[in-house]
Every structure is written in C-alpha cells, then in structure tokens.
Design an enzyme around this catalytic site. Structure first.
Site, PDB file in Angstrom:
ATOM      1  N   GLY A  44      17.839 -31.346 -32.738  1.00 14.84           N
ATOM      2  CA  GLY A  44      16.852 -31.800 -31.762  1.00 14.84           C
ATOM      3  C   GLY A  44      16.888 -33.309 -31.573  1.00 14.84           C
ATOM      4  N   CYS A  45      17.070 -34.023 -32.666  1.00 17.12           N
ATOM      5  CA  CYS A  45      17.099 -35.492 -32.607  1.00 17.12           C
ATOM      6  C   CYS A  45      18.366 -35.979 -31.912  1.00 17.12           C
ATOM      7  CB  CYS A  45      16.993 -36.082 -34.012  1.00 17.12           C
ATOM      8  SG  CYS A  45      15.451 -35.588 -34.821  1.00 17.12           S
ATOM      9  N   THR A  46      19.470 -35.271 -32.144  1.00 19.22           N
ATOM     10  CA  THR A  46      20.723 -35.607 -31.477  1.00 19.22           C
ATOM     11  C   THR A  46      20.587 -35.391 -29.976  1.00 19.22           C
ATOM     12  OG1 THR A  46      22.021 -35.084 -33.448  1.00 19.22           O
ATOM     13  CG2 THR A  46      23.188 -35.043 -31.328  1.00 19.22           C
ATOM     14  N   GLY A  49      18.367 -38.101 -28.403  1.00 20.44           N
ATOM     15  CA  GLY A  49      19.097 -39.371 -28.312  1.00 20.44           C
ATOM     16  C   GLY A  49      20.144 -39.342 -27.209  1.00 20.44           C
TER      17      GLY A  49
END
Length: 157
Positions: A44-46, A49
C-alpha cells in the site's frame, strides 16, 4: 500538542533522504503535501508513493512540494526512495516527533493483535506554513488525485 486545520506548523527538524536534515520551515513560500505511511516498501505504501511520484509534474505546476514520512530508519527510506525512483524526499521519524505533532499514531489491529502504528494520513500546508486540509485513514486508490485537486485549488486562491 496536535496540529489542527488553520494552525501554523511547528518547526520540526528530521533526517531526510539524500543525506539531508530538513526543517518544516524550509518549505515556506511553497505549498507542501506531507504524507504519512505505515512502512516503507510495503504494497500500500509503495502504491501511494508511486501515485505521488506519477503526479509530481502536476504538483510542481501547482507550486507544491511533496514529502513522505514514516517511522522507518533513514536507510530503509533511502532504499525505498531509490527502488521506486521517488523524486521527493522521505523523512525518518523514528522518535515519532512529527507523527505525534500530526496525531497519526493510532491503535491498529492486524490478525487479531493490537499495536500502535502510523495511520495513513496526508496534510496540505499552504505557503505560509498553515495547515489547510487533512485526510486521515486514507485509502490509496484515488487519494493522490484528491490531494492534487486540493493543491491546485489552494494555488489558485
């Protein structure tokens, strides 16, 4: 102390990617998107970003700088930034100074276990360093478009 909409940012200083130390006041004169994510290099963070990365030109055109922040160490942030070719800096907030100022540390449940972690959140700060908009408990899909629209509206006002 928790920052609220309409208040001026505290001048917090943190280590950033690129062997830098940044202060929030360094960004006065431009709008700033500060987004918090739970953990570098997770799916999710990838995706979040990458979405900010892919919209970078539009944010730049709106006079807006992007910074990402998490509790990861600077080495993890450097690796994450390099692997994903992020054109913006990532902040390492291991001591949770920034996280606490924005009240993004929340009790989370995963697989029946409770732990404190970063709630995915984004904040839009104007050129004078005043918090103008916040998104909490963010769902990644469509989020960056919403933030971009707000940044463009802020730039137009």
């Amino acid at each position: 102390m928790t920052l609220k909409t309409g208040e001026t940012l505290p001048d917090i200083e943190l280590p950033a990617t690129g062997d830098k130390t940044v202060k929030l006041s360094d960004y006065r004169g431009k709008a700033l998107v500060l987004y918090f994510y739970p953990k570098a290099s997770t799916p999710g963070c990838t995706q979040e970003g990458q979405d900010f990365r892919d919209a970078m030109d539009a944010f730049t055109a709106a006079g807006t700088v992007i910074l990402g922040a998490s509790r990861d160490g600077i080495k993890a942030q450097e690796n994450f930034k390099a692997k994903q070719s992020f054109p913006f800096d990532l902040l390492s907030d291991k001591e949770e100074v920034l996280c606490k100022a924005f009240d993004v540390i929340k009790l989370k449940k995963m697989y029946g276990k409770e732990s404190l972690g970063v709630e995915r959140s984004t904040f839009l700060i104007d050129a004078d360093g005043v918090l103008r908009k916040e998104w909490r408990g963010v769902k990644v899909k469509g989020h960056v478009e919403e933030v971009l629209a707000a940044a463009q509206a802020l730039g137009a006002s």
